[in-house]
Motif scaffolding. Structure first.
Motif, PDB file in Angstrom:
ATOM      1  N   PHE A 129       0.080  -1.306   0.332  1.00  0.00           N
ATOM      2  CA  PHE A 129       0.076   0.069  -0.191  1.00  0.00           C
ATOM      3  C   PHE A 129       1.093   1.305   0.038  1.00  0.00           C
ATOM      4  CE2 PHE A 129      -3.840  -2.850   1.223  1.00  0.00           C
ATOM      5  CZ  PHE A 129      -3.102  -3.209   2.766  1.00  0.00           C
ATOM      6  N   TYR A 184       0.405   4.866   1.838  1.00  0.00           N
ATOM      7  CA  TYR A 184      -0.768   6.406   2.612  1.00  0.00           C
ATOM      8  C   TYR A 184      -0.331   7.396   2.189  1.00  0.00           C
ATOM      9  CZ  TYR A 184      -3.527   2.319   5.109  1.00  0.00           C
ATOM     10  OH  TYR A 184      -4.104   0.981   4.679  1.00  0.00           O
ATOM     11  N   GLN A 215      -0.428  10.999   4.095  1.00  0.00           N
ATOM     12  CA  GLN A 215      -1.222  11.827   5.213  1.00  0.00           C
ATOM     13  C   GLN A 215      -1.028  13.343   4.990  1.00  0.00           C
ATOM     14  OE1 GLN A 215       1.583  11.644   8.703  1.00  0.00           O
ATOM     15  NE2 GLN A 215      -0.644  11.396  10.460  1.00  0.00           N
ATOM     16  N   GLN A 256      -6.509  13.519   7.923  1.00  0.00           N
ATOM     17  CA  GLN A 256      -6.444  11.943   7.683  1.00  0.00           C
ATOM     18  C   GLN A 256      -5.597  10.928   7.035  1.00  0.00           C
ATOM     19  OE1 GLN A 256      -9.907  11.752   8.787  1.00  0.00           O
ATOM     20  NE2 GLN A 256     -10.488   9.207   9.554  1.00  0.00           N
ATOM     21  N   MET A 257      -4.753  10.508   7.205  1.00  0.00           N
ATOM     22  CA  MET A 257      -4.039   9.156   6.883  1.00  0.00           C
ATOM     23  C   MET A 257      -5.223   8.667   5.117  1.00  0.00           C
ATOM     24  SD  MET A 257      -0.970   7.047   6.936  1.00  0.00           S
ATOM     25  CE  MET A 257      -0.492   7.664   8.966  1.00  0.00           C
ATOM     26  N   LEU A 271      -5.881   6.078   2.429  1.00  0.00           N
ATOM     27  CA  LEU A 271      -5.021   4.806   1.598  1.00  0.00           C
ATOM     28  C   LEU A 271      -5.123   5.290  -0.323  1.00  0.00           C
ATOM     29  CD1 LEU A 271      -3.861   2.334   0.846  1.00  0.00           C
ATOM     30  CD2 LEU A 271      -6.740   1.683  -0.074  1.00  0.00           C
ATOM     31  N   ARG A 300      -2.825   0.782  -3.241  1.00  0.00           N
ATOM     32  CA  ARG A 300      -2.769  -0.909  -3.293  1.00  0.00           C
ATOM     33  C   ARG A 300      -2.146  -1.689  -4.466  1.00  0.00           C
ATOM     34  NH1 ARG A 300      -8.179  -1.490  -3.144  1.00  0.00           N
ATOM     35  NH2 ARG A 300      -8.761  -0.812  -0.731  1.00  0.00           N
ATOM     36  N   PHE A 306       3.512   7.349   2.880  1.00  0.00           N
ATOM     37  CA  PHE A 306       4.409   5.712   3.606  1.00  0.00           C
ATOM     38  C   PHE A 306       3.931   4.592   2.772  1.00  0.00           C
ATOM     39  CE2 PHE A 306       5.019   7.420   7.344  1.00  0.00           C
ATOM     40  CZ  PHE A 306       3.522   8.713   7.969  1.00  0.00           C
ATOM     41  N   ARG A 365      -8.754  15.450  19.352  1.00  0.00           N
ATOM     42  CA  ARG A 365      -7.876  16.036  18.225  1.00  0.00           C
ATOM     43  C   ARG A 365      -6.548  16.569  18.895  1.00  0.00           C
ATOM     44  NH1 ARG A 365      -8.575  17.135  12.297  1.00  0.00           N
ATOM     45  NH2 ARG A 365      -6.678  16.870  12.763  1.00  0.00           N
ATOM     46  N   LEU A 375       5.103   5.047  12.086  1.00  0.00           N
ATOM     47  CA  LEU A 375       4.261   4.664  12.956  1.00  0.00           C
ATOM     48  C   LEU A 375       4.277   3.408  13.286  1.00  0.00           C
ATOM     49  CD1 LEU A 375       2.438   7.114  10.333  1.00  0.00           C
ATOM     50  CD2 LEU A 375       0.701   4.626  10.842  1.00  0.00           C
ATOM     51  N   LEU A 411      -2.802   7.775  16.675  1.00  0.00           N
ATOM     52  CA  LEU A 411      -3.530   7.218  15.182  1.00  0.00           C
ATOM     53  C   LEU A 411      -4.687   5.815  15.697  1.00  0.00           C
ATOM     54  CD1 LEU A 411      -1.342   7.816  12.729  1.00  0.00           C
ATOM     55  CD2 LEU A 411      -3.283   9.878  13.521  1.00  0.00           C
ATOM     56  N   GLU A 436      -6.768  -3.817   4.776  1.00  0.00           N
ATOM     57  CA  GLU A 436      -6.118  -2.360   3.947  1.00  0.00           C
ATOM     58  C   GLU A 436      -6.924  -1.897   4.902  1.00  0.00           C
ATOM     59  OE1 GLU A 436      -9.255   0.180   1.391  1.00  0.00           O
ATOM     60  OE2 GLU A 436      -8.812   2.065   2.721  1.00  0.00           O
ATOM     61  N   GLN A 437      -6.202  -0.150   5.850  1.00  0.00           N
ATOM     62  CA  GLN A 437      -6.862  -0.420   7.141  1.00  0.00           C
ATOM     63  C   GLN A 437      -7.438   1.429   7.149  1.00  0.00           C
ATOM     64  OE1 GLN A 437      -3.375   0.097  10.307  1.00  0.00           O
ATOM     65  NE2 GLN A 437      -3.402  -2.469   9.911  1.00  0.00           N
ATOM     66  N   PHE A 484      -7.644   5.157   8.736  1.00  0.00           N
ATOM     67  CA  PHE A 484      -7.126   5.927  10.435  1.00  0.00           C
ATOM     68  C   PHE A 484      -8.520   6.635  10.609  1.00  0.00           C
ATOM     69  CE2 PHE A 484      -3.258   4.274  10.644  1.00  0.00           C
ATOM     70  CZ  PHE A 484      -2.747   3.593   9.308  1.00  0.00           C
ATOM     71  N   GLY A 485      -8.740   6.894  11.750  1.00  0.00           N
ATOM     72  CA  GLY A 485      -8.944   8.775  12.358  1.00  0.00           C
ATOM     73  C   GLY A 485      -7.811   9.754  11.965  1.00  0.00           C
ATOM     74  N   PRO A 486      -8.375  10.625  12.450  1.00  0.00           N
ATOM     75  CA  PRO A 486      -7.465  11.998  12.341  1.00  0.00           C
ATOM     76  C   PRO A 486      -7.090  12.521  13.378  1.00  0.00           C
ATOM     77  CG  PRO A 486      -9.670  12.119  13.704  1.00  0.00           C
ATOM     78  CD  PRO A 486     -10.188  10.733  13.459  1.00  0.00           C
ATOM     79  N   GLY A 487      -6.278  11.177  14.201  1.00  0.00           N
ATOM     80  CA  GLY A 487      -5.298  11.443  15.265  1.00  0.00           C
ATOM     81  C   GLY A 487      -5.422  12.299  16.282  1.00  0.00           C
TER      82      GLY A 487
END
Lengths: 115, 117
Positions: free
Chosen positions: A35, A37, A39, A44-45, A47, A50, A91, B9, B43, B90, B105-106, B108-111
């Motif tokens: 993948f 990614y 950011q 927000q991160m 995708l 892939r 990433f 946040r 990360l 995160l 696939e992951q 993500f939240g905004p952190g």
């Protein structure tokens, strides 16, 4: 153990030009997932693209494409016609074939777009 | 669209305080993850969970614990916050099905940017 290496901590590209971000990985598996990614700053991160290792064809998503070289364990991201909104940390990530495999991230490449 | 939300946040806490970071996902994902992100280190996985009431240590679990009482919620707990836990945290989730389409696939939240003073 699997590893993911991004050798370019930072890169810059002129707006509208093409840039390639490098990623190499190490694994003994024959089937896996890769993948990229993105950011953006303070966002927000998400995708970007892939690639499944069993597919020989390189994945493409609009201006984003990859160069997947399985034998060389290389997975680079090409961004064509760079736009200011492409400025972000990128990433590279690897996930093994099993449902319990943990995703492994590279340390990231910060991409600057020069107007 | 998959949505992963985090309770704050920005958060500022004092050394020694107990800190709770909450994460909620709305896509019925089995897997949930907590990472911390630091410049130059990328990360790093703190804890993860593949099911309710299940938890596994990641690469840097020291000083942290987690709780997953419901499928959609995964909490990260700093029992006694220290300054070296100042970081971006995160949360992410993913499905557990062995489907090739979008496998693993992951999302993500905004952190949460946590500062411990």
């Amino acid at each position: 153990a699997q590893t993911v290496t991004q050798s370019q901590p930072e890169m810059s590209v002129q707006e509208a030009e093409t840039v390639t971000l490098s990623c190499t990985y190490d694994t003994s598996e024959s089937d896996y997932y890769l993948f990229w990614y993105k950011q953006p700053p303070s966002r927000q991160m998400i995708l970007v693209i892939r690639q499944e290792a069993y597919k020989q064809q390189n994945a493409t998503e609009n201006r984003f494409s990859v160069n997947f070289q399985k034998a060389a364990k290389s997975f680079s991201l090409k961004i064509s016609d760079s736009q200011l909104g492409d400025a972000a940390m990128y990433f590279c990530a690897y996930n093994g074939p099993d449902r319990d495999d943990k995703i492994i991230f590279g340390k990231g490449t910060r991409l600057h777009i020069l107007p | 669209d998959v949505k992963v939300t985090q309770s704050s946040r920005y958060l500022v806490k004092r050394t020694g305080e107990k800190v709770f970071l909450e994460c909620v996902q709305d896509m019925d994902h089995e897997n949930m993850f907590w990472y911390r992100q630091d410049p130059g280190l990328g990360l790093r996985l703190i804890y993860f969970s593949y099911d309710v009431k299940m938890k596994e240590k990641g690469d840097i679990p020291e000083g942290y614990s987690v709780s997953r009482e419901k499928k959609e919620r995964f909490s990260l707990i700093l029992e006694s916050a220290s300054t070296n836990q100042t970081s971006m945290y995160l949360c992410a989730s993913s499905t557990n099905t062995n489907s090739r389409k979008g496998s693993y696939e992951q999302y993500f939240g905004p952190g949460t940017r946590l500062t411990v003073t």
